[in-house]
Scaffold this active site. Structure first.
Site, PDB file in Angstrom:
ATOM      1  N   PRO A 214       1.127  -1.235  -0.079  1.00 19.01           N
ATOM      2  CA  PRO A 214       0.003   0.070   0.059  1.00 19.01           C
ATOM      3  C   PRO A 214       0.963   1.167   0.238  1.00 19.01           C
ATOM      4  O   PRO A 214       1.829   1.376   0.627  1.00 19.01           O
ATOM      5  CB  PRO A 214      -0.737  -0.283   1.214  1.00 19.01           C
ATOM      6  CG  PRO A 214       0.263  -0.948   2.246  1.00 19.01           C
ATOM      7  CD  PRO A 214       0.744  -1.907   1.289  1.00 19.01           C
ATOM      8  N   ILE A 215       0.507   2.346  -0.668  1.00 22.08           N
ATOM      9  CA  ILE A 215       1.198   3.492  -0.809  1.00 22.08           C
ATOM     10  C   ILE A 215       0.021   4.502  -1.268  1.00 22.08           C
ATOM     11  O   ILE A 215      -0.641   4.481  -2.006  1.00 22.08           O
ATOM     12  CB  ILE A 215       2.274   3.439  -1.926  1.00 22.08           C
ATOM     13  CG1 ILE A 215       3.473   2.622  -1.751  1.00 22.08           C
ATOM     14  CG2 ILE A 215       2.660   5.126  -2.373  1.00 22.08           C
ATOM     15  CD1 ILE A 215       4.544   2.685  -2.921  1.00 22.08           C
ATOM     16  N   GLY A 216       0.065   5.516  -0.127  1.00 26.31           N
ATOM     17  CA  GLY A 216      -1.117   6.358  -0.394  1.00 26.31           C
ATOM     18  C   GLY A 216      -0.474   7.772  -0.436  1.00 26.31           C
ATOM     19  O   GLY A 216       0.779   7.877  -0.639  1.00 26.31           O
TER      20      GLY A 216
ATOM     21  N   TYR B 245     -10.572  11.292   0.629  1.00 24.11           N
ATOM     22  CA  TYR B 245     -10.540  10.830  -0.964  1.00 24.11           C
ATOM     23  C   TYR B 245      -9.717   9.775  -0.802  1.00 24.11           C
ATOM     24  O   TYR B 245      -9.691   9.182  -1.893  1.00 24.11           O
ATOM     25  CB  TYR B 245     -10.397  12.084  -1.813  1.00 24.11           C
ATOM     26  CG  TYR B 245      -9.385  13.015  -1.832  1.00 24.11           C
ATOM     27  CD1 TYR B 245      -7.937  12.523  -2.199  1.00 24.11           C
ATOM     28  CD2 TYR B 245      -9.166  14.320  -1.200  1.00 24.11           C
ATOM     29  CE1 TYR B 245      -6.936  13.025  -2.076  1.00 24.11           C
ATOM     30  CE2 TYR B 245      -8.167  14.986  -1.388  1.00 24.11           C
ATOM     31  CZ  TYR B 245      -6.773  14.286  -1.681  1.00 24.11           C
ATOM     32  OH  TYR B 245      -5.979  15.352  -1.682  1.00 24.11           O
TER      33      TYR B 245
ATOM     34  N   HIS C 138       7.950  -0.177   7.423  1.00 27.05           N
ATOM     35  CA  HIS C 138       7.194   0.726   6.512  1.00 27.05           C
ATOM     36  C   HIS C 138       8.241   1.567   5.785  1.00 27.05           C
ATOM     37  O   HIS C 138       8.106   2.682   5.301  1.00 27.05           O
ATOM     38  CB  HIS C 138       6.994   2.038   7.656  1.00 27.05           C
ATOM     39  CG  HIS C 138       5.466   2.712   6.997  1.00 27.05           C
ATOM     40  ND1 HIS C 138       4.170   2.094   7.181  1.00 27.05           N
ATOM     41  CD2 HIS C 138       5.394   3.613   6.216  1.00 27.05           C
ATOM     42  CE1 HIS C 138       3.287   2.937   6.611  1.00 27.05           C
ATOM     43  NE2 HIS C 138       4.082   3.916   6.210  1.00 27.05           N
TER      44      HIS C 138
ATOM     45  N   GLY D 285       9.803  -4.786   1.850  1.00 27.63           N
ATOM     46  CA  GLY D 285      11.236  -3.968   2.389  1.00 27.63           C
ATOM     47  C   GLY D 285      12.249  -4.527   1.311  1.00 27.63           C
ATOM     48  O   GLY D 285      12.979  -5.410   1.632  1.00 27.63           O
TER      49      GLY D 285
ATOM     50  N   ARG E 187      13.303  -6.255  -4.962  1.00 30.99           N
ATOM     51  CA  ARG E 187      13.301  -5.665  -6.216  1.00 30.99           C
ATOM     52  C   ARG E 187      13.344  -6.623  -7.325  1.00 30.99           C
ATOM     53  O   ARG E 187      13.875  -6.278  -8.602  1.00 30.99           O
ATOM     54  CB  ARG E 187      14.739  -4.767  -6.190  1.00 30.99           C
ATOM     55  CG  ARG E 187      14.613  -3.741  -5.208  1.00 30.99           C
ATOM     56  CD  ARG E 187      13.610  -2.714  -5.478  1.00 30.99           C
ATOM     57  NE  ARG E 187      13.512  -1.685  -4.536  1.00 30.99           N
ATOM     58  CZ  ARG E 187      12.531  -1.472  -3.719  1.00 30.99           C
ATOM     59  NH1 ARG E 187      11.751  -2.438  -3.416  1.00 30.99           N
ATOM     60  NH2 ARG E 187      12.685  -0.269  -2.748  1.00 30.99           N
TER      61      ARG E 187
ATOM     62  N   GLY F 186       6.553  -2.233  -3.122  1.00 31.98           N
ATOM     63  CA  GLY F 186       5.864  -0.813  -3.016  1.00 31.98           C
ATOM     64  C   GLY F 186       6.539   0.037  -4.180  1.00 31.98           C
ATOM     65  O   GLY F 186       5.831   0.309  -5.165  1.00 31.98           O
TER      66      GLY F 186
END
Length: 344
Positions: A86-88, A131, A239, A271, A274, A293
């Site tokens: 998740p990336i917001g 939003y 994180h 984490g 790649r 991520g």
């Protein structure tokens, strides 16, 4: 569309990420907001270094020609044990031009649709503006069963309310990134978040109609607490090195966590992953699946859903190659003999 074209397009659009040739935290030290690690970026850098301290061992005489990358979580069959992290706050972190609400919704839909096309799941985020979660719910409704809404560590009642909305939008599970308790971006946007405790996790798990994933576990003790509380899964995560400097890498702590709870509940990890080789390393260290991520965000911004699907397919092809060379037949049964610690 090629992967290099996607990266070039992303670099032209993103002002909060340099789209470095190697996404290892060196080019974005201290860039928060942005995609960097906190302060000296040592936790981000350690995630990369910890994985690099392991090497894969060839077992090419096993004759594995068509390894199986398929797995299943939360009632969903997946093409591989790789999901989107998740990336917001895309407008804040990536500094992409455009109307913020529209940018966030387009991003969530791109990662969800791209993951669905690639046959896997996307954890989609929450954030300081309403939003942001709305975009996650819209993506979940558009891709039923393929989005895991990931809620910031708000008050328990608010998390439970957001879980119900996730269920209504067709989510197979929900999550909370408890490691965001001190996240700078949330403070900047005036949102109340804070640390959770065992009672909170137990209550949320009991009241949730969906499997509840706890993201941000870095010790065997807390992994056991989550398993005993009824969590649907955990994500071993710091994180992305964005909430504290000088943390251990996720590959440093994964083996002891897996030894404690693997087989009780799924163990996911993120984490610094790649490549397909990195995926196999994490599986050999005890993970059931991994989350990726930053590189997925680059693919989404540079190529939309098609870019995400292309990137995930690239990872799957790399994983297959690694499995063939190491003699690994099935991602659900990875033999630890394919891995060797290179640095004591």
């Amino acid at each position: 569309m090629t992967y290099e074209e996607i990266r070039a397009a992303a670099k032209a659009k993103m002002k909060g990420c340099r789209v470095c040739s190697q996404c290892d935290g060196r080019g974005c030290i201290g860039h928060i907001p942005g995609f960097g690690g906190l302060r000296r970026s040592r936790s981000f850098l350690r995630n990369i270094a910890a994985l690099n301290e392991y090497g894969l061992i060839m077992n090419s005489l096993r004759g594995i020609e068509e390894p199986s990358t398929e797995t299943e979580f939360f009632g969903q069959k997946l093409s591989m044990p790789v999901m989107v992290a998740p990336i917001g706050a895309i407008t804040l972190n990536c500094k992409v031009e455009g109307e913020p609400e529209q940018v966030e919704k387009e991003y969530a839909l791109a990662v969800a649709a791209g993951a669905a096309t690639a046959g896997t799941l996307a954890f989609c985020g929450d954030g300081g503006a309403p939003y942001m979660y709305e975009g996650t719910l819209a993506a979940s409704a558009a891709c039923p069963g393929r989005v895991i809404p990931t809620i910031k560590p708000r008050e328990d009642d608010k998390i439970i309310e957001k879980i119900a909305r996730g269920e209504a939008a067709g989510a197979p599970a929900t999550a909370c990134d408890i490691d965001a308790a001190t996240l700078v971006n949330m403070r900047l946007l005036g949102q109340p978040v804070g640390p959770k405790n065992e009672a909170s996790i137990r209550r949320i798990c009991q009241e949730s109609p969906l499997p509840f994933v706890v993201k941000g576990i870095m010790s065997a003790k807390e992994a056991r607490i989550c398993a005993d509380a009824g969590a649907g899964a955990i994500v071993v995560s710091n994180h992305g090195g964005r909430i504290l400097d000088d943390m251990a890498g996720t590959a440093d702590v994964l083996p002891e966590i897996a030894a404690e709870i693997k087989g009780n509940i799924p163990v996911f990890v993120d984490g610094g992953i790649r490549s397909g080789e990195d995926v196999l390393k994490m599986l050999a260290l005890g993970a059931d699946a991994v989350l990726i991520g930053r590189p997925v965000a680059v693919a989404a911004i540079g190529g939309g859903a098609e870019g995400v699907a292309l990137y995930l397919d690239k990872i799957r092809r790399e994983l297959i190659d690694a499995m063939v060379i190491t003699g690994t037949a099935d991602v659900r049964r990875v033999d630890a003999s394919c891995l060797k610690k290179l640095v004591s």
